[in-house]
Design an enzyme around this catalytic site. Structure first.
Site, short mmCIF file in Angstrom:
data_model
loop_
_atom_site.label_atom_id
_atom_site.label_comp_id
_atom_site.label_asym_id
_atom_site.label_seq_id
_atom_site.Cartn_x
_atom_site.Cartn_y
_atom_site.Cartn_z
N HIS A 111 0.86 -1.19 0.00
CA HIS A 111 0.00 0.00 0.00
C HIS A 111 0.90 1.24 0.00
O HIS A 111 1.87 1.29 0.76
CB HIS A 111 -0.90 -0.02 1.24
CG HIS A 111 -1.88 1.10 1.27
ND1 HIS A 111 -3.05 1.08 0.54
CD2 HIS A 111 -1.84 2.30 1.91
CE1 HIS A 111 -3.70 2.21 0.74
NE2 HIS A 111 -2.99 2.96 1.56
N ASP A 147 -6.72 -2.51 4.61
CA ASP A 147 -5.44 -1.82 4.80
C ASP A 147 -5.06 -1.67 6.28
O ASP A 147 -4.50 -0.65 6.69
CB ASP A 147 -5.48 -0.42 4.15
CG ASP A 147 -5.63 -0.50 2.63
OD1 ASP A 147 -5.21 -1.52 2.05
OD2 ASP A 147 -6.17 0.46 2.05
C1 GAR Z 1 1.17 0.74 -6.30
O1 GAR Z 1 1.56 2.03 -5.96
C2 GAR Z 1 0.53 0.05 -5.11
O2 GAR Z 1 1.12 0.39 -3.88
C3 GAR Z 1 -0.87 0.57 -5.20
O3 GAR Z 1 -1.18 0.55 -6.57
C4 GAR Z 1 0.03 0.75 -7.30
C5 GAR Z 1 0.14 -0.38 -8.30
O4 GAR Z 1 1.22 -0.14 -9.16
N1 GAR Z 1 -1.77 -0.25 -4.45
C6 GAR Z 1 -2.83 0.22 -3.81
O5 GAR Z 1 -3.14 1.40 -3.80
C7 GAR Z 1 -3.63 -0.82 -3.07
N2 GAR Z 1 -4.49 -0.24 -2.12
P1 GAR Z 1 1.83 -1.31 -10.00
O6 GAR Z 1 0.66 -1.99 -10.73
O7 GAR Z 1 2.76 -0.64 -10.96
O8 GAR Z 1 2.53 -2.25 -9.06
#
Ligand code: GAR
Length: 205
Positions: A111, A147
């Protein structure tokens, strides 16, 4: 060395998936990614998985009217691939309590904030709106409450007065790519476990 079989759940870009795949290339890494599941067929991360030669499965949440049915399809895919650990990496669906309890202690998430601050969505904007001077990212065990699971790893980054949600997200993402593989390594090696609702770290020998 036998490696822990891991599935990664994604909904989008897949940059954390890529960081995990790179880490798994190390000969002494205790885990291997054997399956990538996406709830969206247009997730860019599916190509990342294909390029790495990892099996993919698209399970569109829209095909299921009940959360439990969607989760049951994920559960079936995980079992069919003989998976022991699941890493959620930008997977933007909330699980049923049944699924979380079934995979308790074997379900990780990343997160982009220093939890318990700023759970949910629009996380970077939440941080900017709150005026914090430090934000970061968290890898945690997933529990039924969103979360809020026990923390395995965190990294902090400074927030600058000129930051937008985009610039802050980019700075945090660099740290996400560093701590998620570290956290997976700890869990796969059995050095941290979920016990009585807490992340318990074994002392290093
Ligand atoms: C990341 O920043 C992750 O931490 C966030 O989505 C993005 C995915 O990027 N996750 C959340 O917000 C979950 N609550 P990615 O697809 O490039 O890994």
């Amino acid at each position: 060395m036998s490696r822990v079989r891991v599935a990664v759940l994604i909904s989008g870009r897949g940059s954390n998936l890529e960081a995990l795949l790179v880490a798994c290339k190390a000969p002494d890494f205790p885990a291997e990614i054997v399956l990538v599941i996406s709830n969206r067929e247009d997730a860019q991360g599916l190509q990342v998985a294909k390029d790495a030669g990892v099996a993919i499965k698209v399970i569109p949440h829209k095909q299921y009217s009940m959360r439990e049915e969607f989760d049951a399809a994920i559960d079936d895919a995980l079992r069919a691939a003989n998976v022991s650990l699941v890493c959620e990496a930008g997977f933007m669906r909330i699980h049923s309590e049944w699924f979380v309890k079934t995979w308790e202690g074997r379900l990780l998430n990343i997160h982009p904030s220093l939890l318990p601050a700023f759970p949910g969505i629009r996380v970077h904007q939440q941080a900017l709106d709150a005026g914090v001077k430090i934000s970061g990212c968290t890898v945690h065990f997933i529990v039924p409450e969103l979360d809020s699971g026990p923390i395995i790893a965190q990294a902090a980054v400074p927030v600058s007065p000129s930051d937008t949600a985009g610039t802050l997200a980019a700075r945090i993402l660099v740290e996400e790519h560093r701590i998620y593989p570290e956290a997976l390594k700890l869990v796969a090696a059995g050095k941290v476990k979920l016990k009585n609702g807490k992340a318990v770290f074994l002392p290093s020998p």
